[in-house]
Design a protein around this motif. Structure first.
Motif, mmCIF file in Angstrom:
data_model
loop_
_atom_site.group_PDB
_atom_site.id
_atom_site.type_symbol
_atom_site.label_atom_id
_atom_site.label_comp_id
_atom_site.label_asym_id
_atom_site.label_seq_id
_atom_site.Cartn_x
_atom_site.Cartn_y
_atom_site.Cartn_z
ATOM 1 N N SER A 88 0.827 -1.199 0.000
ATOM 2 C CA SER A 88 0.000 0.000 0.000
ATOM 3 C C SER A 88 0.863 1.252 0.000
ATOM 4 N N ALA A 89 0.229 2.351 -0.354
ATOM 5 C CA ALA A 89 0.909 3.644 -0.351
ATOM 6 C C ALA A 89 1.211 4.049 1.086
ATOM 7 N N SER A 90 2.226 4.865 1.233
ATOM 8 C CA SER A 90 2.608 5.296 2.577
ATOM 9 C C SER A 90 1.630 6.349 3.095
ATOM 10 N N LEU A 91 1.674 6.560 4.386
ATOM 11 C CA LEU A 91 0.830 7.572 5.012
ATOM 12 C C LEU A 91 1.178 8.964 4.493
ATOM 13 N N GLY A 92 2.430 9.158 4.088
ATOM 14 C CA GLY A 92 2.852 10.438 3.515
ATOM 15 C C GLY A 92 2.169 10.751 2.192
ATOM 16 N N VAL A 93 1.646 9.739 1.524
ATOM 17 C CA VAL A 93 0.896 9.940 0.284
ATOM 18 C C VAL A 93 -0.598 10.068 0.578
ATOM 19 N N ILE A 94 -1.094 9.253 1.496
ATOM 20 C CA ILE A 94 -2.530 9.213 1.772
ATOM 21 C C ILE A 94 -2.990 10.416 2.593
ATOM 22 N N ALA A 95 -2.232 10.816 3.598
ATOM 23 C CA ALA A 95 -2.648 11.913 4.481
ATOM 24 C C ALA A 95 -2.862 13.247 3.757
ATOM 25 N N PRO A 96 -2.017 13.626 2.808
ATOM 26 C CA PRO A 96 -2.272 14.900 2.116
ATOM 27 C C PRO A 96 -3.569 14.930 1.310
ATOM 28 N N VAL A 148 -12.260 8.836 1.440
ATOM 29 C CA VAL A 148 -12.124 7.442 1.862
ATOM 30 C C VAL A 148 -11.956 6.533 0.647
ATOM 31 N N TRP A 149 -12.675 6.816 -0.429
ATOM 32 C CA TRP A 149 -12.542 6.016 -1.648
ATOM 33 C C TRP A 149 -11.127 6.114 -2.212
ATOM 34 N N LEU A 150 -10.606 7.341 -2.331
ATOM 35 C CA LEU A 150 -9.251 7.516 -2.869
ATOM 36 C C LEU A 150 -8.191 6.915 -1.952
ATOM 37 N N SER A 151 -8.302 7.145 -0.658
ATOM 38 C CA SER A 151 -7.288 6.604 0.237
ATOM 39 C C SER A 151 -7.398 5.077 0.330
ATOM 40 N N TYR A 152 -8.597 4.533 0.151
ATOM 41 C CA TYR A 152 -8.771 3.080 0.134
ATOM 42 C C TYR A 152 -8.112 2.486 -1.103
ATOM 43 N N ILE A 153 -8.257 3.172 -2.236
ATOM 44 C CA ILE A 153 -7.593 2.702 -3.455
ATOM 45 C C ILE A 153 -6.086 2.709 -3.274
ATOM 46 N N LEU A 154 -5.555 3.775 -2.669
ATOM 47 C CA LEU A 154 -4.112 3.845 -2.453
ATOM 48 C C LEU A 154 -3.636 2.859 -1.395
ATOM 49 N N ALA A 155 -4.472 2.623 -0.389
ATOM 50 C CA ALA A 155 -4.083 1.705 0.685
ATOM 51 C C ALA A 155 -4.229 0.244 0.255
ATOM 52 N N ARG A 156 -5.190 -0.026 -0.616
ATOM 53 C CA ARG A 156 -5.423 -1.397 -1.085
ATOM 54 C C ARG A 156 -5.553 -1.377 -2.593
ATOM 55 N N PRO A 157 -4.453 -1.330 -3.309
ATOM 56 C CA PRO A 157 -4.525 -1.237 -4.757
ATOM 57 C C PRO A 157 -5.218 -2.452 -5.371
ATOM 58 N N PRO A 158 -5.788 -2.272 -6.562
ATOM 59 C CA PRO A 158 -6.476 -3.394 -7.217
ATOM 60 C C PRO A 158 -5.523 -4.584 -7.412
ATOM 61 N N VAL A 159 -6.074 -5.772 -7.238
ATOM 62 C CA VAL A 159 -5.299 -6.995 -7.384
ATOM 63 C C VAL A 159 -5.706 -7.635 -8.699
#
Length: 175
Positions: A88-96, A148-159
């Motif tokens: 998953s993407a780091s918190l530094g990417v998701i938090a902004p 939440v949708w965008l951060s969910y995509i970044l946190a759990r990328p499509p498999v």
């Protein structure tokens, strides 16, 4: 576990609604919007927020940034609990995401909403408390769903998954 982006959008919208209303109550109760007043509409007295417009916009920006940050960090944390082994993407990417996108949405909705549902005169933005709740809820639904949708995509990328129908047996028709 397969990610569910529609569920993330719906849960995000509901969470954003609750978070936006909680932030509005907190800001109103702690004096973040310092001027309360009352106006007479027909035969009713309506309580209104009537701060200077600049104070209203600053409060909207700060509350939006805080709410967006909380939503994006919580989504990252929940997705890590659900699937700790996922890339998953780091918190530094998701938090902004929350720090930028929610205030932008709020600053698009609130000025237009206050002009439409309230009034801006002599540098003061006045809007009824009930209408302020409606605006806050609208911003929470839209922004919460998006964040939440965008951060969910970044946190759990499509498999990627193989399509079994492409591997169906070939029928020999030569016989």
């Amino acid at each position: 576990m397969k990610p569910s982006y529609t569920t993330a959008l719906i849960v995000g919208a509901v969470t954003g609604l609750v978070l936006a209303l909680a932030l509005m109550l907190f800001v109103g109760a702690t004096g973040g919007v310092p001027s309360m007043g009352a106006i007479v509409e027909g035969d009713q007295v309506v309580p209104v927020f009537a701060p200077p417009a600049s104070a209203m916009w600053l409060t909207v920006l700060v509350a939006g940034a805080i709410g967006g940050l909380v939503a994006s960090i919580a989504t990252k944390a929940v997705s890590r609990v659900i699937d700790p082994d996922s890339e998953s993407a780091s918190l530094g990417v998701i938090a902004p995401l929350g720090l930028v996108i929610v205030p932008v949405i709020a600053m698009a909705v609130f000025p237009l909403g206050i002009v439409t549902l309230g009034d801006i005169a002599d540098g003061r933005a006045s809007i009824g408390v009930v209408r302020m709740v409606l605006l806050s809820g609208l911003v929470g639904l839209v922004a919460g769903g998006i964040i939440v949708w965008l951060s969910y995509i970044l946190a759990r990328p499509p498999v990627t998954a193989e399509d079994d129908s492409l591997h169906a047996e070939t029928v020999d028709r030569s016989a």
